[in-house]
Write an enzyme that holds these catalytic residues in place. Structure first.
Site, mmCIF file in Angstrom:
data_model
loop_
_atom_site.group_PDB
_atom_site.id
_atom_site.type_symbol
_atom_site.label_atom_id
_atom_site.label_comp_id
_atom_site.label_asym_id
_atom_site.label_seq_id
_atom_site.Cartn_x
_atom_site.Cartn_y
_atom_site.Cartn_z
ATOM 1 N N SER A 262 18.808 -44.919 48.656
ATOM 2 C CA SER A 262 17.521 -45.018 47.978
ATOM 3 C C SER A 262 16.577 -45.947 48.735
ATOM 4 C CB SER A 262 17.711 -45.551 46.552
ATOM 5 O OG SER A 262 18.090 -46.922 46.588
ATOM 6 N N LYS A 263 15.322 -45.901 48.344
ATOM 7 C CA LYS A 263 14.328 -46.802 48.916
ATOM 8 C C LYS A 263 14.733 -48.252 48.709
ATOM 9 C CE LYS A 263 9.550 -48.310 48.225
ATOM 10 N NZ LYS A 263 8.319 -48.144 47.427
ATOM 11 N N ARG A 264 15.310 -48.535 47.557
ATOM 12 C CA ARG A 264 15.715 -49.907 47.240
ATOM 13 C C ARG A 264 16.760 -50.426 48.226
ATOM 14 N NH1 ARG A 264 17.154 -50.498 41.147
ATOM 15 N NH2 ARG A 264 14.991 -49.761 41.091
ATOM 16 N N GLY A 266 16.959 -49.684 51.370
ATOM 17 C CA GLY A 266 16.237 -50.074 52.576
ATOM 18 C C GLY A 266 15.545 -51.405 52.414
ATOM 19 N N GLU A 267 14.913 -51.613 51.262
ATOM 20 C CA GLU A 267 14.213 -52.873 51.009
ATOM 21 C C GLU A 267 15.198 -54.038 50.958
ATOM 22 O OE1 GLU A 267 12.270 -51.915 47.384
ATOM 23 O OE2 GLU A 267 10.522 -50.983 48.353
#
Length: 506
Positions: A262-264, A266-267
């Site tokens: 998910s994007k999370r 990566g962050e």
């Protein structure tokens, strides 16, 4: 002879393109090109509430940057357009009405409030509400109305949706090119909405109609669409059409191997999940990845060639890709391995092709430095890129080629700078200053000759010399650095370090 292989990548313009979507686009592209077929981009924008301005342009730019441009689609029309579903909305109603006429679909007038009531009632009993064969004749739909009553409700404008009518007590056998045979009991399936009260089709109807009208031969998409496979195949049969072949790609998993990327993730872990930057989220392009590296590591997420080979050009991928070697299980995303791929492609690129990007990175890192000739940048990059995985890393590591060090590494000073160091470096400066031809080779010979004549060891002179030129104990061969800096800058840096560090005790 023209190939009949036609595949499509069909994203929704609801935001940036996730790296999983890029992998789907890549596998479609590779399959099409291997078979001399056509790669189509279709924008599935039937859900206008979730439409995001700029998302379609982002998708097109991302595919072009990666080197996997579509053959047919928005702005590149073929004979099967239009390629935005919002521009095809008049097509779908006729097909929904065909299903109504043949008994494969029915009008349903249930209000959202009524459906919510049924859901809560089922939840209170520990059950899940499913709108299908076991209760559809008890709900507010055409199956319980006479023909006259139905026409009356339609005439008075009662809001409705059109639902698919699943047959009862059947077992479907579905074929997937990656997963093999799949058996589905129709009694477990819900009567999905095909046409909404706002006059727009749902994904399921629009998807099937468009794939048929665009002559799609193979549907290659993500695993998340596997639960829809039964409905999609049955819709083809309901229309009397031959379905395409289906292949559902494995999920891309988190770096831990557990759960979908998910994007999370990566962050949290500091790596991109989008091909290009989107608002505050950095993309692979802006992070310094080369498109050929991104293609290579994405190709290896869920596919393998059956050999130990890991590095593939796009042409090699086209030649070797096959759906038969796509795995069923999820593929773990490895950010460090992705850097390894980028390191390889950075080293393999001709230096000349990197100069525009190198200059751009340099102006970002050191906006007041320069200007520098291409020949100088070429020689610098040739010396420093070997240890770098990204151009920005090369710029940061080699900034001493573009500006004199403002400070000196404290640990290095403590270890290398002795009371006698200034005098030794002053002597080195005198040796260098009298050279008529200032090259790395001549400078090396002269300094080594002086060291030998002075009875000193190389470790007493060379490390401090590196420190004053670079500011730290790093970089390529010290005399290659000198040659690029030139005599004047080399002597200036020696003099400045002597002035700044003086008789500092190491």
């Amino acid at each position: 002879m023209e190939s009949n292989v036609r595949v499509r990548f069909a994203p929704s313009p609801t935001g940036p393109l996730h790296i999983g979507g890029v992998r789907t686009a890549l596998f479609n592209y590779l399959f099409a090109k291997q078979h001399g077929g056509t790669f189509i981009l279709r924008v599935e924008d039937t859900d206008q509430n979730r439409f995001v301005e700029g998302a379609e342009a982002y998708i097109i730019e991302a595919l072009d940057w990666l080197g996997i441009p579509y053959d047919e689609g928005p702005e590149r029309p073929g004979t099967k357009g239009p390629y935005r579903q919002s521009e095809r909305r008049d097509i779908y109603r006729a097909y929904a009405e065909k299903l109504l006429a043949t008994g494969w679909a029915y009008y349903a007038f249930d209000t959202p409030e009524s459906l919510e009531h049924h859901r809560k009632e089922h939840e209170s009993k520990g059950k899940t509400f499913i709108y299908n064969w076991h209760n559809r004749e008890k709900l507010d739909n055409a199956l319980t109305l006479s023909s006259e009553a139905l026409q009356s409700r339609l005439a008075q404008g009662d809001p409705y949706v059109i639902r698919f009518k699943w047959p009862v007590d059947q077992v479907l056998v579905l074929e997937d090119l990656i997963r093999g045979s799949i058996r589905i009991d129709t009694n477990l399936l819900d009567d999905k909405v095909l046409f909404k009260s706002d006059g727009m089709p749902t994904y399921h109807l629009a998807n099937i109609v468009d794939d048929h009208l665009m002559a799609i031969s193979h549907v290659i998409r993500g695993e998340e669409w596997l639960p829809s496979l039964a409905l999609h195949v049955q819709l083809y049969k309901a229309f009397g059409w031959e379905p395409p072949q289906f292949a559902h790609l494995p999920l891309i998993l988190k770096p831990t191997g557990k759960g979908k990327l998910s994007k999370r993730d990566g962050e949290k872990l500091g790596f991109p999940v989008f091909p290009l930057s989107w608002k505050e989220s950095q993309g692979y392009r802006e992070a310094g990845f080369l498109p050929e590296a991104v293609l290579n590591f994405l190709a290896m997420l869920g596919w393998n060639p059956g050999t130990e080979q890991e590095l593939f050009s796009k042409e090699e991928l086209i030649a070797q890709f096959s759906l038969e070697r796509v795995q069923k299980s999820g593929a773990r995303f490895d950010p460090e391995k992705n850097k390894w791929f980028n390191h390889h492609y950075l080293q393999a690129r001709p230096l000349e092709s990197l100069l525009p990007e190198f200059r751009q990175e340099l102006s970002r890192l050191l906006p007041d430095a320069g200007p520098f000739e291409d020949a100088y940048l070429h020689r610098v990059l040739g010396l420093i890129r070997e240890r770098a995985s990204f151009l920005w890393e090369a710029c940061e590591a080699g900034r001493y080629f573009f500006e004199a060090p403002a400070t000196y590494d404290e640990k290095a000073v403590k270890k290398q700078w002795k009371p006698e160091t200034p005098d030794r470096l002053q002597a080195v400066a005198e040796v260098l200053s009298v050279l008529d031809e200032f090259s790395g080779e001549r400078a090396e010979a002269a300094v080594k000759e002086w060291i030998a004549a002075s009875g000193l060891g190389f470790g007493q002179v060379m490390p401090p010399l590196r420190l004053v030129l670079v500011g730290a104990m790093q970089g390529p061969h010290i005399f290659d650095i000198m040659e690029l800096l030139g005599k004047g800058e080399t002597l200036s840096r020696i003099e400045r370090a002597i002035a700044v560090l003086g008789t500092t005790q190491g």
